[in-house]
Motif scaffolding. Sequence first.
Motif, PDB file in Angstrom:
ATOM      1  N   VAL A 146      60.981  32.537  65.482  1.00  0.00           N
ATOM      2  CA  VAL A 146      61.200  31.687  66.655  1.00  0.00           C
ATOM      3  C   VAL A 146      61.420  32.544  67.902  1.00  0.00           C
TER       4      VAL A 146
ATOM      5  N   ALA B  46      58.969  32.403  71.080  1.00  0.00           N
ATOM      6  CA  ALA B  46      59.511  32.066  72.398  1.00  0.00           C
ATOM      7  C   ALA B  46      59.207  33.162  73.410  1.00  0.00           C
TER       8      ALA B  46
ATOM      9  N   SER C 176      61.630  24.031  67.057  1.00  0.00           N
ATOM     10  CA  SER C 176      61.522  24.660  65.735  1.00  0.00           C
ATOM     11  C   SER C 176      62.487  24.044  64.724  1.00  0.00           C
TER      12      SER C 176
ATOM     13  N   THR D 233      61.424  26.073  72.612  1.00  0.00           N
ATOM     14  CA  THR D 233      60.956  26.645  71.357  1.00  0.00           C
ATOM     15  C   THR D 233      62.022  26.545  70.270  1.00  0.00           C
TER      16      THR D 233
END
Length: 162
Positions: A130, A134, A119, A115
């Motif tokens: 984020v 995640a 990102s 993730t």
Amino acid sequence: MNIKSQKDFFSGLMFMGVGVAFAWGAATYNVGTGARMGPGYFPMMLGVLLAILGVVITFKALVVETEDGDKIGTWAWKPLFFIIGANLVFGLMIGGLPSLKIPAMGLIAGIYALTFIASLAGEEFKLKEVVILATVLAIISYLAFIVLLKLQFPVWPTFITG
């Protein structure tokens, strides 16, 4: 033959190529019938449908006029690098690399790494968003793969679980 939409033409060719590859790969398995499907049935049908979709898109690109020809732009190298890199790191973290003495870090750490790296492909990076994404993905993946499907692969790093 005049290509009226470059984007549609090349995406149609891509669909046809992937579809043919799937169908060809599925031909090595027992396909079976619609009533008694074998392990190759789904990939074969998926490949055939993908190839047909590619033919339709390519035909449309040759027939339907577009305003500017839908030219293909430049390659987006940054997103391409980060998305492919994120997937490679995820695979490495799930299984480790014993030949280089890299231990398996497990599903949870792999999802966080995936993730965070993916990102970075976007225009802006917001740490709070984020971290939330995640965490949600890690919880859902744990519930889906470990609890519901009972798959056997490392969830936590090997130095923690032993």
